[in-house]
Design a protein around this motif. Structure first.
Motif: not given
Length: 85
Positions: A75-76, A66-72, A62-63
């Motif tokens: 994830f951080i 990268p996610l592009e939704t609110y899940k980003k 995922f690095n």
């Protein structure tokens, strides 16, 4: 986070929960990442990874993608906790 023998312990995991009809997707994820377990319930299914080595593989994936939704944001924060463990 849980308490055992008067000591606090931490467990970090990566979970994907879907409707049981999408169980096949979880098996694909397990094969793709090379670890974790798939659990089935009556209406849902869960893919869970708790092994540190596999969690690092997921983090690296995922690095790179990268996610592009609110899940980003989640994830951080998850990566920060993973680095502490």
């Amino acid at each position: 986070m849980f308490k055992r023998n008067n000591r606090w312990h931490f467990k970090i995991s990566f979970d994907v929960i879907v409707d049981r009809k999408d169980l096949r997707l979880l098996r694909v994820l397990k094969k793709f990442f090379g670890g974790g377990n798939v659990y089935e319930a009556s209406k849902s299914a869960t893919y869970r990874v708790q092994d540190i080595n596999t969690l690092k593989i997921i983090m690296n994936h995922f690095n790179s993608y990268p996610l592009e939704t609110y899940k980003k944001v989640s994830f951080i924060l998850w990566v920060k906790v993973l680095m502490l463990v």
